[in-house]
Design an enzyme around this catalytic site. Structure first.
Site, PDB file in Angstrom:
ATOM      1  N   HIS A 133      11.362 -13.026  30.594  1.00  0.00           N
ATOM      2  CA  HIS A 133      10.827 -12.254  29.483  1.00  0.00           C
ATOM      3  C   HIS A 133      10.429 -10.887  29.920  1.00  0.00           C
ATOM      4  O   HIS A 133       9.998 -10.103  29.290  1.00  0.00           O
ATOM      5  CB  HIS A 133       9.604 -13.001  29.133  1.00  0.00           C
ATOM      6  CG  HIS A 133       9.507 -14.344  28.136  1.00  0.00           C
ATOM      7  ND1 HIS A 133      10.235 -14.196  27.118  1.00  0.00           N
ATOM      8  CD2 HIS A 133       8.808 -15.343  28.399  1.00  0.00           C
ATOM      9  CE1 HIS A 133      10.377 -15.575  26.598  1.00  0.00           C
ATOM     10  NE2 HIS A 133       9.379 -16.364  27.324  1.00  0.00           N
ATOM     11  N   ASP A 167      20.583 -19.853  28.444  1.00  0.00           N
ATOM     12  CA  ASP A 167      19.100 -20.254  28.560  1.00  0.00           C
ATOM     13  C   ASP A 167      18.675 -21.353  27.505  1.00  0.00           C
ATOM     14  O   ASP A 167      18.850 -21.351  26.254  1.00  0.00           O
ATOM     15  CB  ASP A 167      18.599 -18.807  28.082  1.00  0.00           C
ATOM     16  CG  ASP A 167      17.012 -19.063  28.347  1.00  0.00           C
ATOM     17  OD1 ASP A 167      16.347 -19.827  28.192  1.00  0.00           O
ATOM     18  OD2 ASP A 167      16.704 -17.804  28.829  1.00  0.00           O
ATOM     19  N   ASP A 169      15.274 -22.718  27.755  1.00  0.00           N
ATOM     20  CA  ASP A 169      13.926 -22.673  27.631  1.00  0.00           C
ATOM     21  C   ASP A 169      13.525 -23.014  26.195  1.00  0.00           C
ATOM     22  O   ASP A 169      14.378 -22.432  25.283  1.00  0.00           O
ATOM     23  CB  ASP A 169      13.557 -21.393  28.238  1.00  0.00           C
ATOM     24  CG  ASP A 169      12.136 -21.386  28.422  1.00  0.00           C
ATOM     25  OD1 ASP A 169      11.322 -21.454  27.770  1.00  0.00           O
ATOM     26  OD2 ASP A 169      11.858 -21.347  29.653  1.00  0.00           O
ATOM     27  N   HIS A 171      11.414 -21.221  24.948  1.00  0.00           N
ATOM     28  CA  HIS A 171      10.950 -19.556  24.488  1.00  0.00           C
ATOM     29  C   HIS A 171      12.242 -19.088  24.470  1.00  0.00           C
ATOM     30  O   HIS A 171      13.208 -19.085  25.535  1.00  0.00           O
ATOM     31  CB  HIS A 171      10.153 -19.163  25.447  1.00  0.00           C
ATOM     32  CG  HIS A 171       8.903 -19.820  25.250  1.00  0.00           C
ATOM     33  ND1 HIS A 171       8.522 -20.952  26.081  1.00  0.00           N
ATOM     34  CD2 HIS A 171       7.693 -19.857  24.479  1.00  0.00           C
ATOM     35  CE1 HIS A 171       7.349 -21.338  25.767  1.00  0.00           C
ATOM     36  NE2 HIS A 171       6.652 -20.644  25.015  1.00  0.00           N
ATOM     37  N   PHE A 180      21.365  -6.622  27.995  1.00  0.00           N
ATOM     38  CA  PHE A 180      22.745  -6.742  28.064  1.00  0.00           C
ATOM     39  C   PHE A 180      23.388  -6.597  26.427  1.00  0.00           C
ATOM     40  O   PHE A 180      24.587  -7.157  26.402  1.00  0.00           O
ATOM     41  CB  PHE A 180      23.397  -7.858  28.757  1.00  0.00           C
ATOM     42  CG  PHE A 180      23.040  -7.684  30.456  1.00  0.00           C
ATOM     43  CD1 PHE A 180      23.585  -7.067  31.141  1.00  0.00           C
ATOM     44  CD2 PHE A 180      21.761  -8.404  30.784  1.00  0.00           C
ATOM     45  CE1 PHE A 180      23.120  -6.795  32.272  1.00  0.00           C
ATOM     46  CE2 PHE A 180      21.326  -8.442  31.905  1.00  0.00           C
ATOM     47  CZ  PHE A 180      22.131  -7.515  32.968  1.00  0.00           C
ATOM     48  N   VAL A 186      29.027  -9.382  29.590  1.00  0.00           N
ATOM     49  CA  VAL A 186      28.069 -10.307  29.675  1.00  0.00           C
ATOM     50  C   VAL A 186      27.731 -10.867  28.440  1.00  0.00           C
ATOM     51  O   VAL A 186      27.623 -10.225  27.540  1.00  0.00           O
ATOM     52  CB  VAL A 186      26.697  -9.546  30.026  1.00  0.00           C
ATOM     53  CG1 VAL A 186      25.423 -10.853  30.275  1.00  0.00           C
ATOM     54  CG2 VAL A 186      26.769  -9.012  31.514  1.00  0.00           C
ATOM     55  N   TYR A 216      28.695 -10.985  21.500  1.00  0.00           N
ATOM     56  CA  TYR A 216      28.643 -11.585  22.746  1.00  0.00           C
ATOM     57  C   TYR A 216      27.017 -11.904  23.211  1.00  0.00           C
ATOM     58  O   TYR A 216      26.874 -12.494  24.178  1.00  0.00           O
ATOM     59  CB  TYR A 216      28.959 -10.740  23.975  1.00  0.00           C
ATOM     60  CG  TYR A 216      30.372 -10.180  23.751  1.00  0.00           C
ATOM     61  CD1 TYR A 216      31.382 -10.931  24.461  1.00  0.00           C
ATOM     62  CD2 TYR A 216      30.924  -9.157  23.188  1.00  0.00           C
ATOM     63  CE1 TYR A 216      32.553 -10.681  24.728  1.00  0.00           C
ATOM     64  CE2 TYR A 216      32.117  -8.809  22.984  1.00  0.00           C
ATOM     65  CZ  TYR A 216      33.270  -9.570  23.636  1.00  0.00           C
ATOM     66  OH  TYR A 216      34.594  -9.547  23.468  1.00  0.00           O
ATOM     67  N   ASP A 258      10.461 -26.948  29.082  1.00  0.00           N
ATOM     68  CA  ASP A 258       9.323 -27.045  28.266  1.00  0.00           C
ATOM     69  C   ASP A 258       9.820 -27.396  26.621  1.00  0.00           C
ATOM     70  O   ASP A 258       9.069 -27.260  25.800  1.00  0.00           O
ATOM     71  CB  ASP A 258       8.642 -25.591  27.858  1.00  0.00           C
ATOM     72  CG  ASP A 258       9.540 -24.174  28.004  1.00  0.00           C
ATOM     73  OD1 ASP A 258      10.917 -24.632  28.041  1.00  0.00           O
ATOM     74  OD2 ASP A 258       9.196 -23.241  27.963  1.00  0.00           O
TER      75      ASP A 258
END
Length: 395
Positions: A133, A167, A169, A171, A180, A186, A216, A258
Site C-alpha cells: 500500500h 497479489d 492479499d 486488500h 506501474f 510490468v 497490463y 488475510d
C-alpha cells in the site's frame, strides 16, 4: 545454484507500530520457528537481509518523503507535516527507527531479487516484505515503504526484465498497481475482496492501466464471503491466462494471508486450502514461463497465531516440494501456545466445519465468475497482436 533461499532476520521485529496494532511481525518469527521445528529450513538456506539505500528507495519514493520518514523516526517531524505524508495516523503510527526498520524490509526483498536474478537461487522468500500500500510520497495501510514496487523498479534498472506481479492479499495491491500503471513491461494481477466493503476501496475490474500500460493491469474484486472453490478457480484461470499473455521473465507473488475466514479485518470465507494451492500454482507458472524465477513476499494476515504461520509455511514447503499433513510439530505448539491469546489449531488442516454454510454460495460464485470474464476480456478480445513484441517495440 541453490534451489531456494529464505530471507530472514530477527530485526524484522523492529517494524512495530505498537502492541495493540494489528500489523504484527511476530508472525514472521512464528513461521520461521515452525519451519525450523520441522527441520525443513536449514541454516545454509537462510540469507540475512541488507538495508535498502536511499537511492534504491528513491526508485519509487520521493526523496522528500524519505527525509520525512527519517525525521519522524527521530521525533523531529511536526504533526502537520506527518499528516501530509500519511504518517502518525491510526493505520501508520510513528515509531522509533521507523526508517531503518522499513528499509530493512525493502532490503530483504532486494536481497531476494539479487539471488534469483543473478542465478544464485531459483526461488526466494522474504516474509518480511509485501507492503503493497505504500505510495510514492505517502504511507498507507500499515505500509511505510513499498518493497515490491522498489524491487520491480530495481529489476528493471539492473536486470532489464519483464515482471509479473501477482497479489492475493484480501486488500487491493494499490501501491504497486499505480506505480506501474502506464508501464507495459510490468503486468500486475490483484485478486482481492471488493472495495465496496474493504480498504483501500480501489481495484475495480475497469482499472486496466493507462497509455502504453493499458491492458497490463488486471483486477479481480471478489465478493464478500467468497469460499475456497471460487477463489481458487479465479486464481488458477487468471494467472495461467495472464502469464501466457504476458510471458514474464520473473514472477513476484505477494502472499497476504488475510482472505482466511478467521482473519479479523476481512470478510472472505477461505480456509487453509487456498494457501496450499496458491504457491503450487505460482511455482508451476514460474517453471513454465520464466525458468523457475520466483520471488515471494509476505503481506497482510492478522490472525497471526492460527492462520499466518501455517499459510506462509506452505510457500516455503512448496519451494521445497514438501507436502505436510496431520499435526503441527509438538515442540512448536508447546512453545507458542502459552503466549497465544487463542487456542492454536494443532493440524495443518483447518477444523471441519470451520464456519456455517454460506446461504448465497451459488450467487457469489456466479458473480465472481462474471468478474473474472470481464477482467480477462481484454486478453481474449482486444489483443490481436503478440504482446511481447508489442511491449518491446513500445518501451
Amino acid at each position: 545454484m541453490k534451489e531456494q533461499v529464505f530471507i530472514y532476520s530477527p530485526s524484522f521485529q523492529s517494524y512495530k507500530f505498537h502492541q495493540e496494532h494489528p500489523f504484527n511481525q511476530l508472525r514472521v518469527e512464528l513461521t520461521y520457528d515452525l519451519l525450523k521445528s520441522m527441520n525443513i529450513l536449514s541454516d545454509e538456506e537462510i540469507v540475512f537481509p541488507r538495508l535498502a539505500t536511499d537511492d534504491e528507495l528513491a526508485l519509487i519514493h520521493d526523496r522528500k518523503y524519505i527525509d520525512a520518514v527519517k525525521r519522524a523516526s527521530e521525533g523531529k517531524l511536526s504533526e502537520e507535516e506527518a499528516y501530509n505524508f500519511g504518517l502518525g495516523t491510526e493505520d501508520t503510527p510513528i515509531f522509533p527507527n521507523m526508517h531503518e526498520a522499513s528499509s530493512l524490509l525493502v532490503g530483504g526483498t532486494l536481497t531476494a531479487v539479487d539471488y534469483v536474478m543473478s542465478n544464485k537461487a531459483l526461488h526466494a522468500l522474504n516474509l518480511g516484505g509485501g507492503l503493497h500500500h505504500g505510495f510514492k510520497g505517502k504511507a498507507s495501510g500499515f505500509c511505510i515503504y513499498n518493497d515490491s514496487a522498489v524491487a520491480i523498479k530495481y529489476i528493471q534498472k539492473k536486470y532489464d526484465a519483464r515482471v509479473l506481479y501477482v497479489d492475493t492479499d484480501a486488500h487491493h495491491g494499490d501501491g504497486v498497481q499505480w506505480a506501474f500503471y502506464d508501464d507495459p513491461t510490468v503486468c500486475t494481477l490483484s485478486i482481492h475482496e471488493t472495495g465496496r466493503y474493504l480498504f483501500p476501496g480501489t481495484g475495480n475490474v475497469t482499472e486496466r492501466g493507462h497509455g502504453k500500460g493499458y491492458g497490463y493491469s488486471f483486477n479481480i474484486p471478489i465478493d464478500a464471503f467468497t469460499e475456497d472453490e471460487s477463489f481458487l478457480n479465479i486464481y488458477r484461470k487468471s494467472l495461467q491466462e495472464i502469464a501466457e499473455f504476458f510471458q514474464p521473465d520473473v514472477i513476484i507473488t505477494q502472499n497476504g494471508a488475510d482472505a482466511h475466514f478467521l482473519d479479523p479485518l476481512t470478510h472472505l470465507c477461505s480456509t487453509i486450502k487456498i494457501y496450499e494451492e496458491i504457491p503450487k500454482i505460482a511455482h508451476e507458472i514460474a517453471h513454465t514461463y520464466c525458468e523457475g524465477r520466483w520471488i515471494a513476499v509476505g503481506g497482510g494476515g492478522y490472525d497471526i497465531w492460527r492462520v499466518v504461520p501455517r499459510a506462509w509455511a506452505h510457500i516455503w514447503l512448496t519451494m521445497k516440494q514438501h507436502i505436510p499433513k496431520g499435526s503441527l510439530p509438538q515442540q512448536w505448539l508447546e512453545k507458542w501456545q502459552p503466549k497465544s491469546p487463542v487456542k492454536l489449531i494443532p493440524n495443518w488442516e483447518d477444523p471441519i466445519p470451520l464456519y456455517e454454510p454460506i446461504p448465497r454460495k451459488k450467487e457469489i460464485e456466479e458473480k465472481n465468475d462474471m468478474t473474472l470474464q470481464k477482467a480477462l476480456h481484454i486478453i481474449r478480445e482486444n489483443r490481436p497482436f503478440n504482446n511481447h513484441n508489442q511491449a518491446t517495440e513500445s518501451s
